[in-house]
Design a protein around this motif. Structure first.
Motif, PDB file in Angstrom:
ATOM      1  N   UNK A 107     -52.285 -43.112  12.354  1.00 14.01           N
ATOM      2  CA  UNK A 107     -51.096 -42.928  13.182  1.00 14.01           C
ATOM      3  C   UNK A 107     -50.245 -41.718  12.825  1.00 14.01           C
ATOM      4  N   UNK A 108     -50.065 -41.408  11.550  1.00 12.23           N
ATOM      5  CA  UNK A 108     -49.158 -40.320  11.173  1.00 12.23           C
ATOM      6  C   UNK A 108     -49.582 -39.002  11.811  1.00 12.23           C
ATOM      7  N   UNK A 109     -50.868 -38.704  11.728  1.00 13.30           N
ATOM      8  CA  UNK A 109     -51.385 -37.463  12.304  1.00 13.30           C
ATOM      9  C   UNK A 109     -51.261 -37.459  13.829  1.00 13.30           C
ATOM     10  N   UNK A 110     -51.476 -38.615  14.445  1.00 11.94           N
ATOM     11  CA  UNK A 110     -51.349 -38.702  15.902  1.00 11.94           C
ATOM     12  C   UNK A 110     -49.900 -38.474  16.332  1.00 11.94           C
ATOM     13  N   UNK A 111     -48.935 -39.098  15.649  1.00 15.14           N
ATOM     14  CA  UNK A 111     -47.523 -38.911  15.983  1.00 15.14           C
ATOM     15  C   UNK A 111     -47.090 -37.459  15.795  1.00 15.14           C
ATOM     16  N   UNK A 112     -47.456 -36.876  14.658  1.00 11.56           N
ATOM     17  CA  UNK A 112     -47.063 -35.501  14.354  1.00 11.56           C
ATOM     18  C   UNK A 112     -47.646 -34.531  15.367  1.00 11.56           C
ATOM     19  N   UNK A 113     -48.901 -34.670  15.685  1.00 15.38           N
ATOM     20  CA  UNK A 113     -49.559 -33.768  16.624  1.00 15.38           C
ATOM     21  C   UNK A 113     -49.008 -33.942  18.032  1.00 15.38           C
ATOM     22  N   UNK A 114     -48.721 -35.163  18.427  1.00 12.27           N
ATOM     23  CA  UNK A 114     -48.151 -35.410  19.751  1.00 12.27           C
ATOM     24  C   UNK A 114     -46.781 -34.740  19.870  1.00 12.27           C
ATOM     25  N   UNK A 115     -45.935 -34.904  18.857  1.00 10.30           N
ATOM     26  CA  UNK A 115     -44.605 -34.269  18.875  1.00 10.30           C
ATOM     27  C   UNK A 115     -44.728 -32.754  18.931  1.00 10.30           C
ATOM     28  N   UNK A 116     -45.668 -32.198  18.181  1.00  7.10           N
ATOM     29  CA  UNK A 116     -45.871 -30.750  18.196  1.00  7.10           C
ATOM     30  C   UNK A 116     -46.325 -30.276  19.577  1.00  7.10           C
ATOM     31  N   UNK A 117     -47.213 -31.034  20.205  1.00  7.79           N
ATOM     32  CA  UNK A 117     -47.695 -30.640  21.527  1.00  7.79           C
ATOM     33  C   UNK A 117     -46.566 -30.668  22.554  1.00  7.79           C
ATOM     34  N   UNK A 118     -45.739 -31.692  22.532  1.00  5.85           N
ATOM     35  CA  UNK A 118     -44.611 -31.761  23.464  1.00  5.85           C
ATOM     36  C   UNK A 118     -43.690 -30.562  23.261  1.00  5.85           C
ATOM     37  N   UNK A 119     -43.386 -30.232  22.008  1.00  3.00           N
ATOM     38  CA  UNK A 119     -42.527 -29.071  21.726  1.00  3.00           C
ATOM     39  C   UNK A 119     -43.156 -27.769  22.202  1.00  3.00           C
ATOM     40  N   UNK A 120     -44.443 -27.604  21.967  1.00  7.35           N
ATOM     41  CA  UNK A 120     -45.126 -26.377  22.411  1.00  7.35           C
ATOM     42  C   UNK A 120     -45.111 -26.259  23.927  1.00  7.35           C
ATOM     43  N   UNK A 121     -45.361 -27.347  24.618  1.00  5.85           N
ATOM     44  CA  UNK A 121     -45.336 -27.322  26.086  1.00  5.85           C
ATOM     45  C   UNK A 121     -43.959 -26.895  26.569  1.00  5.85           C
ATOM     46  N   UNK A 122     -42.943 -27.472  25.978  1.00  2.00           N
ATOM     47  CA  UNK A 122     -41.565 -27.168  26.388  1.00  2.00           C
ATOM     48  C   UNK A 122     -41.245 -25.683  26.223  1.00  2.00           C
ATOM     49  N   UNK A 123     -41.779 -25.070  25.181  1.00  2.00           N
ATOM     50  CA  UNK A 123     -41.461 -23.668  24.889  1.00  2.00           C
ATOM     51  C   UNK A 123     -42.441 -22.648  25.449  1.00  2.00           C
ATOM     52  N   UNK A 124     -43.673 -23.057  25.766  1.00  2.00           N
ATOM     53  CA  UNK A 124     -44.704 -22.090  26.140  1.00  2.00           C
ATOM     54  C   UNK A 124     -45.185 -22.161  27.581  1.00  2.00           C
ATOM     55  N   UNK A 125     -44.948 -23.267  28.247  1.00  2.00           N
ATOM     56  CA  UNK A 125     -45.485 -23.435  29.599  1.00  2.00           C
ATOM     57  C   UNK A 125     -44.381 -23.136  30.623  1.00  2.00           C
ATOM     58  N   UNK A 126     -44.643 -22.221  31.555  1.00  2.00           N
ATOM     59  CA  UNK A 126     -43.603 -21.820  32.516  1.00  2.00           C
ATOM     60  C   UNK A 126     -43.375 -22.852  33.622  1.00  2.00           C
ATOM     61  N   UNK A 127     -42.637 -23.891  33.229  1.00  2.00           N
ATOM     62  CA  UNK A 127     -42.200 -24.925  34.162  1.00  2.00           C
ATOM     63  C   UNK A 127     -40.691 -25.036  33.994  1.00  2.00           C
ATOM     64  N   UNK A 128     -39.990 -25.035  35.124  1.00  3.13           N
ATOM     65  CA  UNK A 128     -38.534 -25.062  35.093  1.00  3.13           C
ATOM     66  C   UNK A 128     -38.038 -26.297  35.819  1.00  3.13           C
ATOM     67  N   UNK A 129     -36.892 -26.806  35.364  1.00  8.69           N
ATOM     68  CA  UNK A 129     -36.332 -27.955  36.061  1.00  8.69           C
ATOM     69  C   UNK A 129     -34.934 -27.634  36.573  1.00  8.69           C
ATOM     70  N   UNK A 130     -34.672 -28.195  37.728  1.00 10.22           N
ATOM     71  CA  UNK A 130     -33.349 -28.126  38.346  1.00 10.22           C
ATOM     72  C   UNK A 130     -32.801 -29.539  38.342  1.00 10.22           C
TER      73      UNK A 130
END
Length: 145
Positions: A107-130
């Motif tokens: 579980x520890x590795x799964x939680x850490x990697x999932x959190x990292x992926x969410x953060x990377x998506x937020x910062x690297x993928x060009x999706x904007x919200x209104x």
């Protein structure tokens, strides 16, 4: 494994249809993994002290490619299967905006990697919200999730 091998097992997509967490989880689940972490990001009814009535997500035409690259890079680095799907269009309170899944032996590795992926998506993928507020005002936010 190579990046191309992970790309074959890595679900990454942008959709204007409601998201199904079971589909995203199924993309990473396997008998060798004892932990599967699934993150769902939902539209909430408030932000910064204001009542939110809805969100609109817009994506760059290459957003899915950016998302796929993000997933493939993290899968290659971690050695774990990852998957992510982000919704675009008009969403109401309670709708799923993003679903991310990671599988790992523990579980520890799964939680850490999932959190990292969410953060990377937020910062690297060009999706904007209104954000659409209950008082009729709106605000663009250069982030996803």
């Amino acid at each position: 494994m190579t990046t191309s091998e992970f790309a074959a097992v890595c679900l990454a997509g942008v959709s204007d249809q409601p998201l199904d967490p079971a589909v995203v989880e199924a993309a990473v689940t396997g008998p060798e993994y004892g932990a599967v972490v699934v993150f769902t990001g939902k539209v909430r009814d408030h932000d910064g002290g204001q009542a939110v009535s809805a969100l609109e997500y817009s994506a760059h035409p290459d957003a899915e490619r950016f998302l796929r690259n993000c997933c493939a890079a993290l899968a290659e680095r971690s050695g774990l299967p990852v998957a992510a799907v982000h919704r675009v269009g008009q969403l109401t309170v309670g709708d799923l905006a993003i679903v991310v899944a990671v599988a790992a032996p523990h579980r520890a590795e799964a939680f850490t990697t999932c959190a990292e992926l969410v953060d990377r998506i937020k910062h690297e993928v060009p999706i904007w919200k209104r954000q659409l507020f209950a008082d009729g005002l709106s605000e663009w936010v250069n982030a996803c999730g």
